[in-house]
Design an enzyme around this catalytic site. Structure first.
Site, PDB file in Angstrom:
ATOM      1  N   GLU A  62      24.757   6.501 -27.054  1.00 40.25           N
ATOM      2  CA  GLU A  62      24.846   6.735 -25.511  1.00 40.25           C
ATOM      3  C   GLU A  62      25.069   5.400 -24.877  1.00 40.25           C
ATOM      4  O   GLU A  62      24.292   4.445 -24.381  1.00 40.25           O
ATOM      5  CB  GLU A  62      23.356   7.134 -24.962  1.00 40.25           C
ATOM      6  CG  GLU A  62      22.871   8.445 -25.718  1.00 40.25           C
ATOM      7  CD  GLU A  62      21.631   8.664 -25.331  1.00 40.25           C
ATOM      8  OE1 GLU A  62      20.878   7.967 -24.408  1.00 40.25           O
ATOM      9  OE2 GLU A  62      21.087   9.986 -25.789  1.00 40.25           O
TER      10      GLU A  62
ATOM     11  N   TYR B 147      25.535  20.612 -35.005  1.00 41.51           N
ATOM     12  CA  TYR B 147      24.849  19.810 -34.409  1.00 41.51           C
ATOM     13  C   TYR B 147      23.764  20.404 -33.624  1.00 41.51           C
ATOM     14  O   TYR B 147      24.134  21.505 -33.082  1.00 41.51           O
ATOM     15  CB  TYR B 147      25.648  18.845 -33.782  1.00 41.51           C
ATOM     16  CG  TYR B 147      24.645  18.073 -32.753  1.00 41.51           C
ATOM     17  CD1 TYR B 147      24.131  16.772 -33.418  1.00 41.51           C
ATOM     18  CD2 TYR B 147      24.548  18.033 -31.305  1.00 41.51           C
ATOM     19  CE1 TYR B 147      23.256  16.123 -32.583  1.00 41.51           C
ATOM     20  CE2 TYR B 147      23.970  17.415 -30.574  1.00 41.51           C
ATOM     21  CZ  TYR B 147      23.113  16.236 -31.190  1.00 41.51           C
ATOM     22  OH  TYR B 147      22.434  15.592 -30.321  1.00 41.51           O
TER      23      TYR B 147
ATOM     24  N   ARG C 155      28.319   3.939  21.999  1.00 41.98           N
ATOM     25  CA  ARG C 155      29.719   4.518  22.083  1.00 41.98           C
ATOM     26  C   ARG C 155      30.377   5.112  20.678  1.00 41.98           C
ATOM     27  O   ARG C 155      31.271   6.203  20.620  1.00 41.98           O
ATOM     28  CB  ARG C 155      30.685   3.284  22.442  1.00 41.98           C
ATOM     29  CG  ARG C 155      32.099   3.909  23.173  1.00 41.98           C
ATOM     30  CD  ARG C 155      32.749   2.579  23.275  1.00 41.98           C
ATOM     31  NE  ARG C 155      32.514   1.082  23.255  1.00 41.98           N
ATOM     32  CZ  ARG C 155      33.203   0.057  23.164  1.00 41.98           C
ATOM     33  NH1 ARG C 155      34.357   0.204  22.850  1.00 41.98           N
ATOM     34  NH2 ARG C 155      32.342  -1.046  23.447  1.00 41.98           N
TER      35      ARG C 155
ATOM     36  N   ASN D  41      17.947  19.429 -22.723  1.00 44.83           N
ATOM     37  CA  ASN D  41      19.329  18.642 -22.372  1.00 44.83           C
ATOM     38  C   ASN D  41      19.919  19.131 -21.278  1.00 44.83           C
ATOM     39  O   ASN D  41      20.485  20.142 -21.162  1.00 44.83           O
ATOM     40  CB  ASN D  41      20.087  19.057 -23.564  1.00 44.83           C
ATOM     41  CG  ASN D  41      21.221  17.941 -24.033  1.00 44.83           C
ATOM     42  OD1 ASN D  41      22.007  18.536 -24.743  1.00 44.83           O
ATOM     43  ND2 ASN D  41      21.245  16.957 -23.424  1.00 44.83           N
TER      44      ASN D  41
ATOM     45  N   HIS E 247      10.458  13.111 -27.578  1.00 42.27           N
ATOM     46  CA  HIS E 247      11.298  12.949 -26.444  1.00 42.27           C
ATOM     47  C   HIS E 247      10.439  12.929 -25.133  1.00 42.27           C
ATOM     48  O   HIS E 247      10.718  12.541 -23.931  1.00 42.27           O
ATOM     49  CB  HIS E 247      12.363  13.855 -26.295  1.00 42.27           C
ATOM     50  CG  HIS E 247      13.667  13.654 -26.968  1.00 42.27           C
ATOM     51  ND1 HIS E 247      13.320  13.414 -28.536  1.00 42.27           N
ATOM     52  CD2 HIS E 247      14.868  13.406 -26.782  1.00 42.27           C
ATOM     53  CE1 HIS E 247      14.487  12.910 -28.896  1.00 42.27           C
ATOM     54  NE2 HIS E 247      15.517  12.942 -28.122  1.00 42.27           N
TER      55      HIS E 247
ATOM     56  N   PHE F  56      25.968  16.919 -20.478  1.00 43.90           N
ATOM     57  CA  PHE F  56      24.848  16.420 -20.048  1.00 43.90           C
ATOM     58  C   PHE F  56      24.572  15.035 -19.070  1.00 43.90           C
ATOM     59  O   PHE F  56      24.009  14.560 -18.521  1.00 43.90           O
ATOM     60  CB  PHE F  56      23.955  16.083 -21.270  1.00 43.90           C
ATOM     61  CG  PHE F  56      24.655  15.235 -22.166  1.00 43.90           C
ATOM     62  CD1 PHE F  56      24.998  14.040 -22.193  1.00 43.90           C
ATOM     63  CD2 PHE F  56      25.072  16.158 -23.407  1.00 43.90           C
ATOM     64  CE1 PHE F  56      25.705  13.449 -22.988  1.00 43.90           C
ATOM     65  CE2 PHE F  56      25.662  15.172 -24.413  1.00 43.90           C
ATOM     66  CZ  PHE F  56      26.104  13.930 -24.203  1.00 43.90           C
TER      67      PHE F  56
ATOM     68  N   TYR G 102      28.406  -0.468  20.761  1.00 47.83           N
ATOM     69  CA  TYR G 102      28.757   0.683  19.705  1.00 47.83           C
ATOM     70  C   TYR G 102      27.639   1.505  19.267  1.00 47.83           C
ATOM     71  O   TYR G 102      27.882   2.568  18.954  1.00 47.83           O
ATOM     72  CB  TYR G 102      29.064  -0.306  18.416  1.00 47.83           C
ATOM     73  CG  TYR G 102      30.446  -1.200  18.681  1.00 47.83           C
ATOM     74  CD1 TYR G 102      31.137  -1.113  19.717  1.00 47.83           C
ATOM     75  CD2 TYR G 102      30.790  -1.778  17.527  1.00 47.83           C
ATOM     76  CE1 TYR G 102      32.201  -1.760  20.006  1.00 47.83           C
ATOM     77  CE2 TYR G 102      32.053  -2.664  17.872  1.00 47.83           C
ATOM     78  CZ  TYR G 102      32.474  -2.614  19.056  1.00 47.83           C
ATOM     79  OH  TYR G 102      33.711  -3.507  19.266  1.00 47.83           O
TER      80      TYR G 102
END
Length: 494
Positions: free
Chosen positions: A412, A51, A281, A193, A81, A327, A278
């Site tokens: 995904e 792959y 403080r 990637n 991409h 990734f 507050y």
């Protein structure tokens, strides 16, 4: 000059690179990269199907690509991409993105040759920067779209910056005397990637917060003096009884800044007030947890900056390729979302102190810090601006990392939305800087009105602010805010 080796880059050094520092590549790291590349060549020579090397990607992982089309496969990957949209990343973030990817590749698990890394470093050093759209990544299979826009520059395509204009990437390389490369098997995937957009922007935000978080203590101490508050809540015994590290550190910092007393403190030594609000403080408790959050999230982002985030991972020692999920951006996404929450809380308590500074019901100061109320509006709208910023920050504090929209035909099926978290964080840091500048300017005016000397530990901050901001009379407030912000940047050394 910063030497990158894949192992010890941190937020402050990355900021230096983002602002223009040049980089060198560690020769041992490059040798490690070259050895790792031999694994890819061996896989190809043996005719194995692996792959990312000789297959398609994502849903097309089962499609085997013939040897004579492997270079086309990598180029097609980068081109397809590069699908980003929206405003380009600022140049400093683009430089950080490039440096972060170089550092990742130098880990020696990406299967890339040294040549693309050298070209990326040369582009960085000659300020040949790709135009990288800021939107289009879900931070799952890495920041694929932003990194693909970066990778297009290396093959002489895409767009690059030329001053404030955009020119073709090939022309930008030629103007700098650089030649594009031809991608070899695995190299397109190796370049795109990873989590480097989330990580780069997150670390730049960390570098800024490392300055703003202690600065917030100083500004709070100045407000305490202007509001004639007590030092009693910073007694170390209180904080040792609840030993959160950040709380203890802030209390110690407040004691260091304020000392035992001051002319202002002496003036209200016998006042009838028992306890402060507050926002005064509880400074150690509220500011303290932001310190702890910064440490926790900063460590995550620094580890990520020095991690291999590819898929598949290439292991030189065993001559293997292994698919995994490094990734996935959930780690840096969580860190960025946590820091946005921390920034919002620092701004929120700052805004509450500002309310006390401008509201005479809460202090001994005149309304809106002007003695000419009516004729002058003083800091009325300055506080409104602060309230607007804090309200917006509350929206930015909503976490992105809890969202997911499955992509890539369900492959995904859980994504981090980390790039959104990183962009929100940077906007939150910008807003925090402005809110703190507003508080500092108001507190300065409050001390001036009291006409007494504050704690000596506040003198450096007071001097910077006073030099930039004369005593108040109504004038363009936006200029005053900018002057205060600039004085604070100088004070922390930016």
């Amino acid at each position: 000059m910063t030497s990158l080796n894949g192992n010890d880059l941190d937020a402050r050094v990355l900021r230096g690179i983002a602002l223009g520092s040049a980089v060198t590549l560690d020769e041992k790291a490059l040798a490690r990269v070259a050895e790792n590349r031999k694994v890819i060549q061996r896989i190809l020579d043996e005719g194995r199907t692996v792959y990312g090397i000789n297959t398609g990607f994502g849903q097309f992982a089962t499609v085997v690509i013939p040897p004579d089309q492997l270079a086309t496969l990598q180029l097609n990957l980068v081109r397809s991409h590069a699908a980003g949209v929206g405003e380009p990343l600022p140049k400093d973030q683009t430089r950080a993105l490039m440096a972060a990817r170089i550092n990742c590749l130098l880990k020696g698990h990406s299967g890339i040759r040294p040549e693309p890394i050298r070209l990326l470093a040369a582009c960085l050093n000659r300020d040949v920067l790709p135009v990288v759209p800021s939107q289009g990544s879900v931070g799952a299979s890495g920041d694929l779209a932003p990194l693909a826009h970066m990778a297009l520059l290396l093959v002489g395509e895409g767009l690059a910056w030329d001053g404030e204009a955009h020119i073709p990437g090939g022309r930008a390389l030629a103007k700098a005397g650089l030649q594009p490369i031809t991608l070899e098997p695995k190299e397109g995937l190796a370049l795109i990637n990873g989590t480097q957009l989330i990580t780069a922007v997150g670390n730049l935000a960390v570098a800024r917060l490392m300055d703003l978080v202690p600065l917030a203590d100083e500004i709070a101490a100045l407000s305490l003096e202007a509001l004639r508050g007590t030092r009693a809540p910073y007694d170390p015994r209180i904080h040792q009884a609840r030993p959160h590290p950040g709380q203890i550190q802030v209390a110690a910092h407040m004691r260091e800044i304020l000392g035992e007393t001051s002319e202002i403190a002496e003036s209200h030594k016998d006042c009838t007030r028992v306890q402060d609000a507050y926002s005064l403080r509880c400074i150690p408790q509220v500011h303290g947890v932001t310190r702890d959050a910064l440490k926790f999230a900063g460590e995550i982002l620094q580890r990520e900056l020095n991690s291999a985030t590819d898929n598949p991972m290439i292991f030189t020692e065993t001559q293997e390729s292994r698919s995994g999920g490094n990734f996935h951006g959930q780690y840096p996404a969580f860190a960025c979302d946590l820091l946005a929450i921390a920034a919002c809380d620092l701004a929120s308590i700052s805004e509450r102190r500002q309310e006390r500074l401008v509201n005479p019901a809460y202090s001994d100061l005149p309304a809106f810090l002007t003695r000419e109320g009516g004729l002058e509006s003083g800091f009325m709208m300055a506080h409104v601006t602060s309230a607007a910023l804090v309200s917006e920050m509350k929206g930015l504090a909503h976490p992105a990392c809890v969202d997911t929209i499955p992509t890539s035909a369900g492959k995904e099926d859980h994504v981090s939305m980390g790039p959104i978290a990183a962009r929100k964080l940077m906007r939150a840091v910008d807003a925090l800087e402005q809110v703190l500048a507003l508080e500092a300017r108001m507190a300065l005016e409050g001390v001036r009105i009291l006409g007494m000397a504050p704690a000596r530990g506040l003198e450096p901050l007071m001097e910077r602010l006073a030099a930039a901001c004369p005593p108040w009379n109504d004038r363009p407030m936006y200029e005053e805010i900018a002057h205060a912000a600039d004085a604070l940047r100088v004070h922390v050394g930016e």
